[in-house]
Design an enzyme around this catalytic site. Structure first.
Site, short mmCIF file in Angstrom:
data_model
loop_
_atom_site.label_atom_id
_atom_site.label_comp_id
_atom_site.label_asym_id
_atom_site.label_seq_id
_atom_site.Cartn_x
_atom_site.Cartn_y
_atom_site.Cartn_z
N THR A 46 -13.00 -8.64 1.81
CA THR A 46 -11.78 -8.66 1.44
C THR A 46 -10.95 -8.79 2.54
O THR A 46 -10.77 -7.63 3.45
CB THR A 46 -12.01 -8.45 0.59
N GLU A 47 -9.63 -9.81 2.67
CA GLU A 47 -8.73 -9.27 4.00
C GLU A 47 -8.09 -8.11 4.00
O GLU A 47 -7.24 -8.58 4.73
CB GLU A 47 -8.52 -10.61 3.95
#
Lengths: 224, 234
Positions: A46-47
């Site tokens: 997840t960024e």
């Protein structure tokens, strides 16, 4: 999330091989995690800075410091790591994330997508969409086949602003799956009960048809 | 402007939140850590809302908080002139302020935002990225072909003051973060003249594992103990 959205998410799963590093966008793509047959075999990135996203915690186990990019609480799997935003996007732009699953507002005949802005409205949010589209090794779009008003989302040319010039690799809807090959859309799968005529009526871009399992579709067409 | 933080220390880095934010002058450019409210320095932001000199601000942050919370409150107090970030649509107050001409917005792809901050902290004037090429956000950017592919030039970012959030600091200002509350904080801690770090806990020098320190102390000027609950997700 609706039944249709879950059906789309489930149809993405066969495109994710074991061991893949995968970034799931907000919306339908997030649901893909719930449909993976062996979630331990896939590494979710997840960024906002986590590789190894685990399932949603029970309400009493929510940690306010632990969320995914949609800002919903998550957990971290054994073997997970945390990192800063610059490192996270270094992974993404640098081609180290194998698969990005993204939503889309429109897909054009070349497989390019618009998923971040509406025409004529102020442009106030983009997030990581452009970086994921530019950098992920493979991009899979997970979207409803048509917009809420019934209009086609797969169109000859996007009227919404493009997210990148790079075409996606696969487009998965509740009705059909297209791959993008040499700049053209190729219909490779129909969902059970969906006919080629239905797809033609609800797709406003030209596409080639090369169904990978035609026998199954002939059967489904007979029953349709 | 940055204080020499590696020299012999004759004074504690610890400040009250009001004392720390009093260093922020009108018209300042601030970097503020956090992904939404997660990892946002909420105690320092609350103090900022009470500081009369904190006005006409340019805020570099992924979002502007949530309605009335975090940077969302600073916006409602009328202190923010311009915001530079990647995702403002989750706070309807931001959309309204922009529509009414009260807030200038510079939108960047999230990875470009993060790299602009990293580069600014590392003494790099700018960089080339493929992100944004051929889109509305790439319009007006200089282009260059590198190894046969088109790239866009982006300038790095630098701020007068960075407000960051960590879990624990030692008395020198070494910082350790918490999970996804890390996000933009370590990058921002490198990219401003003055760095104020809000932390849950301050421990003696030597108590932190040197292998675990993410932000070495030379980046950090002041420490503020957090008195607000951590910002949760939605």
């Amino acid at each position: 999330m609706s039944d249709v959205q879950n059906r789309i998410a489930a149809r993405v799963v066969p495109h994710i091989p074991p061991g893949a590093v995968v970034n799931l966008g907000i919306g339908i793509p997030t649901l893909v995690a719930d449909h993976l047959p062996d979630a331990d075999a896939v590494f979710l990135q997840t960024e906002n800075g986590l590789l190894g996203v685990g399932p949603t915690p029970a309400p009493e186990d929510v940690d306010p410091d632990l969320v995914h990019a949609g800002k919903q609480p998550v957990t971290a799997r054994p073997g997970a790591s945390y990192f800063a935003s610059s490192a996270s996007f270094g992974m993404i732009r640098g081609g180290h994330v194998g698969i990005a699953v993204l939503g889309a507002l429109q897909i054009d005949a070349q497989g390019r997508i618009a998923n971040w802005a509406l025409p004529g409205k102020p442009v106030l949010g983009v997030g990581g969409a452009m970086d994921l589209l530019v950098g992920a090794k493979r991009v899979i779009v997970a979207t409803t086949h048509t917009a809420k008003d019934g209009s086609a989302k797969i169109v000859a040319e996007c009227t919404f602003p493009l997210t990148a010039l790079r075409p996606v690799d696969v487009v998965v809807t509740e009705a059909a799956t297209f791959t993008v090959e040499n700049g053209e859309l190729v219909l490779v799968d129909l969902a059970d009960g969906v006919t080629l005529d239905w797809v033609r009526e609800h797709t406003a871009a030209p596409f080639r048809t090369a169904l990978r399992n035609p026998a199954r579709h002939e059967e489904s067409i007979d029953h349709a | 402007m940055s204080q020499t933080n590696s020299a012999t220390r004759d004074r504690s880095l610890v400040r009250g939140a009001a004392e720390a934010v009093a260093l922020i002058r009108p018209g300042a450019t601030l970097m503020v850590g956090g992904f939404g409210l997660v990892g946002a320095p909420l105690t320092v932001i609350e103090a900022l809302c009470e500081s009369p000199d904190a006005r006409d601000l340019t805020v570099i942050s992924n979002n502007l908080g949530e309605p009335g919370r975090g940077l969302g409150r600073l916006l409602l107090e009328g202190r923010v002139r311009k915001a530079i970030g990647s995702y403002f649509t989750s706070n309807p107050d931001v959309v309204r302020a922009h529509a009414e001409g009260r807030l200038e917005i510079d939108l960047l792809p999230q990875g470009t935002l993060a790299e602009s901050i990293r580069a600014g902290g590392a003494g790099i004037g700018g960089f080339y990225t493929k992100t944004g090429l051929g889109t509305l956000l790439g319009e007006g950017c200089e282009e260059r072909v590198i190894r046969g592919e088109r790239y866009l030039f982006r300038e790095s970012l630098h701020a007068d003051v960075a407000l960051v959030r960590a879990r624990v600091a030692d008395e020198l200002g070494n910082l350790v973060y918490s999970k996804t509350a890390r996000n933009f904080n370590p990058d921002m801690a490198t990219a401003a003249d003055l760095v104020i770090a809000e932390v849950d806990e301050i421990v003696p020098v030597g108590a932190l594992d040197p292998e675990a320190i993410v932000t070495p102390h030379l980046f950090v000027d002041h420490l503020v103990l957090s008195t607000t609950a951590r910002g949760a997700g939605k």
